[in-house]
Design a protein around this motif. Structure first.
Motif, PDB file in Angstrom:
ATOM      1  N   VAL A   1      11.110 -22.060  24.603  1.00 20.03           N
ATOM      2  CA  VAL A   1      12.337 -22.706  25.072  1.00 20.03           C
ATOM      3  C   VAL A   1      12.646 -23.934  24.218  1.00 20.03           C
ATOM      4  N   ILE A   2      11.639 -24.756  23.973  1.00 20.84           N
ATOM      5  CA  ILE A   2      11.830 -25.984  23.196  1.00 20.84           C
ATOM      6  C   ILE A   2      12.210 -25.654  21.751  1.00 20.84           C
TER       7      ILE A   2
ATOM      8  N   GLY B   1      -4.327 -15.820  28.115  1.00 19.34           N
ATOM      9  CA  GLY B   1      -4.536 -16.062  29.537  1.00 19.34           C
ATOM     10  C   GLY B   1      -3.295 -16.685  30.154  1.00 19.34           C
ATOM     11  N   PRO B   2      -3.342 -16.952  31.450  1.00 25.01           N
ATOM     12  CA  PRO B   2      -2.163 -17.488  32.133  1.00 25.01           C
ATOM     13  C   PRO B   2      -1.706 -18.848  31.596  1.00 25.01           C
ATOM     14  N   VAL B   3      -2.634 -19.714  31.253  1.00 21.68           N
ATOM     15  CA  VAL B   3      -2.254 -21.030  30.720  1.00 21.68           C
ATOM     16  C   VAL B   3      -1.617 -20.865  29.339  1.00 21.68           C
ATOM     17  N   GLY B   4      -2.204 -20.038  28.504  1.00 25.86           N
ATOM     18  CA  GLY B   4      -1.666 -19.796  27.177  1.00 25.86           C
ATOM     19  C   GLY B   4      -0.272 -19.180  27.226  1.00 25.86           C
ATOM     20  N   ARG B   5      -0.080 -18.232  28.131  1.00 25.82           N
ATOM     21  CA  ARG B   5       1.247 -17.607  28.257  1.00 25.82           C
ATOM     22  C   ARG B   5       2.289 -18.608  28.729  1.00 25.82           C
ATOM     23  N   LYS B   6       1.918 -19.483  29.654  1.00 21.85           N
ATOM     24  CA  LYS B   6       2.854 -20.489  30.156  1.00 21.85           C
ATOM     25  C   LYS B   6       3.213 -21.490  29.052  1.00 21.85           C
TER      26      LYS B   6
END
Length: 63
Positions: free
Chosen positions: A35-36, A23-28
């Protein structure tokens, strides 16, 4: 008037959607992690880890 049973089901579906890894939260979260993950480990953290290793070796009676 909202039926209590329907309201609970809608809330459970929303909670499942919020924790869906695709979902959108998981993808973000995945994009933040990616990146980290590529950032170098700070020298200060490496120094602290080395001190911890030394302390553990001394506590076990090693050199």
């Amino acid at each position: 008037m909202i039926e209590p049973g329907k309201d609970k089901r809608r809330g459970a579906a929303s909670a499942r959607a919020a924790f869906d890894p695709n979902g959108p939260v998981g993808r973000k979260l995945k994009s933040f992690y990616d990146v980290i993950e590529t950032e170098p480990v700070p020298d200060r953290l490496l120094d602290l880890l080395e001190k911890l290793d030394d302390a553990e070796r001394r506590a076990k009676g090693g050199s």
